[in-house]
Enzyme design. Structure first.
Site, PDB file in Angstrom:
ATOM      1  N   GLY A  11       0.491   7.756  -9.149  1.00 42.30           N
ATOM      2  CA  GLY A  11       1.017   8.535  -8.026  1.00 42.30           C
ATOM      3  C   GLY A  11       2.427   9.012  -8.357  1.00 42.30           C
ATOM      4  O   GLY A  11       2.858   8.965  -9.521  1.00 42.30           O
ATOM      5  N   LYS A  53      -6.896   3.220 -11.429  1.00 37.05           N
ATOM      6  CA  LYS A  53      -8.195   2.547 -11.266  1.00 37.05           C
ATOM      7  C   LYS A  53      -9.305   3.544 -10.984  1.00 37.05           C
ATOM      8  O   LYS A  53     -10.474   3.253 -11.209  1.00 37.05           O
ATOM      9  CB  LYS A  53      -8.115   1.474 -10.178  1.00 37.05           C
ATOM     10  N   THR A  65      -0.480   9.941  -3.070  1.00 36.04           N
ATOM     11  CA  THR A  65       0.375  11.089  -3.404  1.00 36.04           C
ATOM     12  C   THR A  65      -0.374  12.410  -3.287  1.00 36.04           C
ATOM     13  O   THR A  65       0.143  13.391  -2.741  1.00 36.04           O
ATOM     14  CB  THR A  65       0.941  10.913  -4.837  1.00 36.04           C
ATOM     15  N   GLN A 113       1.333  15.619   2.757  1.00 37.39           N
ATOM     16  CA  GLN A 113       1.320  16.961   3.352  1.00 37.39           C
ATOM     17  C   GLN A 113       2.726  17.475   3.619  1.00 37.39           C
ATOM     18  O   GLN A 113       3.175  18.452   3.018  1.00 37.39           O
ATOM     19  CB  GLN A 113       0.533  16.921   4.674  1.00 37.39           C
ATOM     20  N   GLY A 161       6.083  16.822   3.145  1.00 37.41           N
ATOM     21  CA  GLY A 161       7.068  17.168   2.135  1.00 37.41           C
ATOM     22  C   GLY A 161       7.935  16.010   1.688  1.00 37.41           C
ATOM     23  O   GLY A 161       7.574  14.846   1.850  1.00 37.41           O
ATOM     24  N   ASP A 202      -3.311  -3.667  -4.131  1.00 33.41           N
ATOM     25  CA  ASP A 202      -3.531  -4.487  -5.336  1.00 33.41           C
ATOM     26  C   ASP A 202      -2.230  -5.016  -5.924  1.00 33.41           C
ATOM     27  O   ASP A 202      -2.144  -6.186  -6.326  1.00 33.41           O
ATOM     28  CB  ASP A 202      -4.242  -3.669  -6.434  1.00 33.41           C
ATOM     29  N   ARG A 207       8.052   7.849  14.332  1.00 34.25           N
ATOM     30  CA  ARG A 207       6.609   7.605  14.405  1.00 34.25           C
ATOM     31  C   ARG A 207       6.183   6.411  15.238  1.00 34.25           C
ATOM     32  O   ARG A 207       5.145   6.447  15.885  1.00 34.25           O
ATOM     33  CB  ARG A 207       6.120   7.319  12.994  1.00 34.25           C
ATOM     34  N   HIS A 263      -1.116   4.172   8.108  1.00 34.81           N
ATOM     35  CA  HIS A 263      -0.630   5.240   7.232  1.00 34.81           C
ATOM     36  C   HIS A 263       0.247   4.759   6.082  1.00 34.81           C
ATOM     37  O   HIS A 263       0.159   5.267   4.974  1.00 34.81           O
ATOM     38  CB  HIS A 263       0.160   6.228   8.088  1.00 34.81           C
ATOM     39  N   SER A 268       9.242   8.716   1.843  1.00 38.22           N
ATOM     40  CA  SER A 268       8.486   7.906   0.885  1.00 38.22           C
ATOM     41  C   SER A 268       8.410   8.540  -0.498  1.00 38.22           C
ATOM     42  O   SER A 268       8.664   7.894  -1.514  1.00 38.22           O
ATOM     43  CB  SER A 268       7.071   7.668   1.414  1.00 38.22           C
ATOM     44  N   LEU A 269       8.060   9.815  -0.529  1.00 37.37           N
ATOM     45  CA  LEU A 269       8.000  10.482  -1.838  1.00 37.37           C
ATOM     46  C   LEU A 269       9.383  10.466  -2.476  1.00 37.37           C
ATOM     47  O   LEU A 269       9.520  10.307  -3.691  1.00 37.37           O
ATOM     48  CB  LEU A 269       7.472  11.912  -1.684  1.00 37.37           C
TER      49      LEU A 269
END
Ligand code: FAD
Ligand code: SIN
Length: 556
Positions: free
Chosen positions: A14, A42, A50, A54, A56, A235, A302, A363, A403-404
């Site tokens: 990712g 995997k 990733t 959506q 950004g 994992d 959120r 999420h 997060s990204l």
């Protein structure tokens, strides 16, 4: 596959895994040699959360109107008192440079106008300013394709698609996984490699490396309804826990307020960017309701929006609420949200002229493997980055599109650190071989399928958006029983990917339940009817879980 020694094993392809892989591949080590890298996924190489991102990536790019301080403040506000300020400042300070790096790698973002040099910045919940750079509503696809194209050209990266890491090999004090012989311990106190399952042949091989990086994503598949792809089974968190790493804040599994409600729309997200562009939440009879819960209405963080929807659905007895963006022109909607427009249309919903039925779904995993700002975990030479890690950035509730950003910033930081350490270590080629001589093939696959389903169902019902002591206790009893069954099964039968994921999901579920039981207050995403208020006196702190073998590993 032979047991070639790698300088670095990266588990996950990712945003986090690809970033650290590219940064390491480009960097020559101190001896002027490029490190050898194994990059493992995997499933298919592009599959993971990733790909589906959506909205950004949040970063301070409009310095005339926005500032690092504003972004820091918004992140800390959304995190409900638990963000680590050092991590927030570190991440946000490296935002612009990370976006420039991604653009340099060939990733294309949406512009204000087609031939313009200015990027279009959108807004999402919790953000006080427009600061989310995006590629229409398919940012993850653009990011993943762009970075993968570069990775494919790197000579020193070996790709292992359809290979699943089963466990980490840690010397000398880690618990030796049940399929290895206890007499075959090696001698260093560090992560020295992995057990790797080829999911197409079901063969397991041990793979040695100087450094191992977990970039395995989150654990939202632990819930029945989720926006996440099948790969998000926690994992990395489960493997690190078994190996002796501490994990933190697992009670904070974020629920995205708006996933498409349709019997055939498995886990399709309706981006928060719609609300950023003015979309309104409505009850089935068309009544607006967000003003009752927060003055920021649809653009509240959120946790607040998901809990408000859950409350209204329970109060009115409806199965969904509506999200309405019809105030925007059809051209604007098709231009900014082409993926969402087409996907909804395929289910007969024309979002340019009718509202979208939506429900909250699991999420994002805000907690994870504890790391420092270089991505280092409790075990030497083991790193964790991206959604699997707990860096302190998100606190009790992650702000949209942070997060990204975290994946990019910590991917680069981990690469920098490893580069300085590569020459200090030698690879340990003699690892305890995987031993499956005492297990047989199973004819009881139904046990695995049944347990998968049961686990995800009780996690949704008992450990979901609104919690209660009684339900948590029931969940704890259930998970104990399941753990026993899964352990027995694991000891008796040859492994496959479904069993490995179930085993990991069960571990992560128990970590979530234990953390939720420990937090006797409501904060951020963790909301419990028994303690409906924040208790700053007792709980303004992380929930840190310590594995039984932690002291063993860290005492010598
Ligand atoms: P992932 O992208 O999930 O990758 C995990 C990788 O690990 C995969 O390659 C997988 O195959 C591999 N893996 C896992 N376990 C193993 C194993 N045992 N062996 C081998 N390989 C393994 N965030 C934002 O900031 N902005 C957004 O707009 C946004 N939109 C989102 C929309 C959706 C629908 C979803 C689901 C998430 C969104 N997020 C967004 C969150 C964000 O996408 C993720 O947090 C982020 O992509 C995680 O990246 P990662 O590299 O940590 O993990
Ligand atoms: C979205 O587009 O709503 C998801 C953004 C995120 O999870 O950060």
């Amino acid at each position: 596959m032979n047991t070639e020694c790698f300088d670095v094993i990266i588990v996950g392809t990712g945003a986090a895994g690809l970033t650290v892989a590219l940064e390491l591949a480009e960097q020559t080590s101190q001896a002027n040699e490029k490190p050898t890298i194994a990059l493992i996924s995997k499933g298919p190489i592009h599959e993971g959360a990733t790909l589906y991102a959506q909205g950004g990536i949040a970063a301070v790019l409009d310095e005339d109107n926005d500032s690092i301080d504003f972004h820091v403040k918004d992140t800390i506000n959304a995190g409900a008192g638990l963000c680590h300020e050092d991590s927030v400042k570190f991440t946000i300070a490296h935002g612009k440079e990370s976006i420039d790096w991604v653009i340099d790698k060939g990733v294309k973002f949406s512009k204000e106008e087609e031939n313009d040099s200015t990027y279009h910045l959108t807004r999402e919940g919790g953000h006080s300013h427009r600061r989310v750079i995006h590629a229409a509503d398919a940012t993850g696809h653009a990011l993943s394709e762009g970075l993968l194209a570069q990775v494919r050209q790197a000579e020193n990266i070996t790709l292992f698609e359809h290979h699943m890491v089963v466990d980490l090999i840690v010397s000398p004090h880690s618990e030796i996984p049940s399929h290895t012989s206890p007499s075959q311990k090696s001698i260093e106190k560090q992560c020295v490699g992995i057990y790797l399952l080829n999911t197409q042949t079901n063969q397991v091989t041990e793979v040695p490396a100087k450094f191992t990086i977990l970039a395995t994503g989150g654990a939202s598949k632990v819930y029945l309804y989720t926006s996440n792809p099948d790969s998000s089974t926690g994992d990395g968190i489960a493997m690190a826990w078994r190996a002796g790493c501490r994990v933190a804040n697992m009670e904070f599994n974020q629920f995205h307020p708006t996933c498409l409600y349709h019997p055939k729309a498995k886990s399709f997200l309706i981006s928060e960017a719609l609300r950023g562009e003015g979309a309104k939440l409505k009850l089935i009879d068309g009544t607006l309701f967000m003003h009752k819960f927060d003055e920021r209405e649809e653009l509240a963080p959120r946790d607040i929006v998901a809990q408000a929807i859950d409350y209204e659905m329970k109060r009115t007895g409806s199965d969904f609420v509506y999200l309405d963006i019809t105030h925007k022109s059809p051209e604007f909607i098709k231009d900014h949200f082409p993926t969402i427009y087409k996907r909804c249309l395929s289910f007969g919903i024309d979002i340019t002229c009718e509202p979208i039925p939506v429900v909250p779904a699991a999420h994002y995993t805000c907690g994870g493997i504890m790391t420092n700002l270089d991505g280092q975990t409790d075990i030497s030479n083991l790193y964790a980055i991206g959604e699997t890690a707990f860096t302190g950035l998100h606190g009790a509730n992650r702000m949209a599109s942070n997060s990204l950003l975290e994946c990019l910033v910590f991917g680069k930081a981990a690469a920098e650190k490893i580069k300085t350490e590569l020459q200090r270590y030698v690879c340990e080629p003699l690892l305890p071989p995987w031993d499956d001589s005492r297990v047989t093939g199973s004819e009881e696959g139904v046990v695995v399928t049944h347990n998968w389903d049961e686990l995800r169902r009780f996690m949704w019902n008992y450990v979901g958006i609104v919690r209660k002591n009684k339900r948590l206790l029931l969940a704890k009893q259930r998970i104990k029983l399941l753990q026993r069954e899964i352990d027995d099964y694991y000891r008796q039968y040859l492994i496959n990917s479904d069993l490995i994921e179930l085993r990991n999901l069960a571990t992560v579920a128990e970590l979530i339940i234990d953390s939720a039981m420990d937090r006797k207050e409501s904060r951020g995403i963790h909301y419990t009817l028994d303690y409906p208020y924040k208790d700053d006196k007792k709980f303004l702190k992380d929930t840190i879980l310590v594995p039984p073998n932690y002291h063993e590993i860290n005492s010598c």
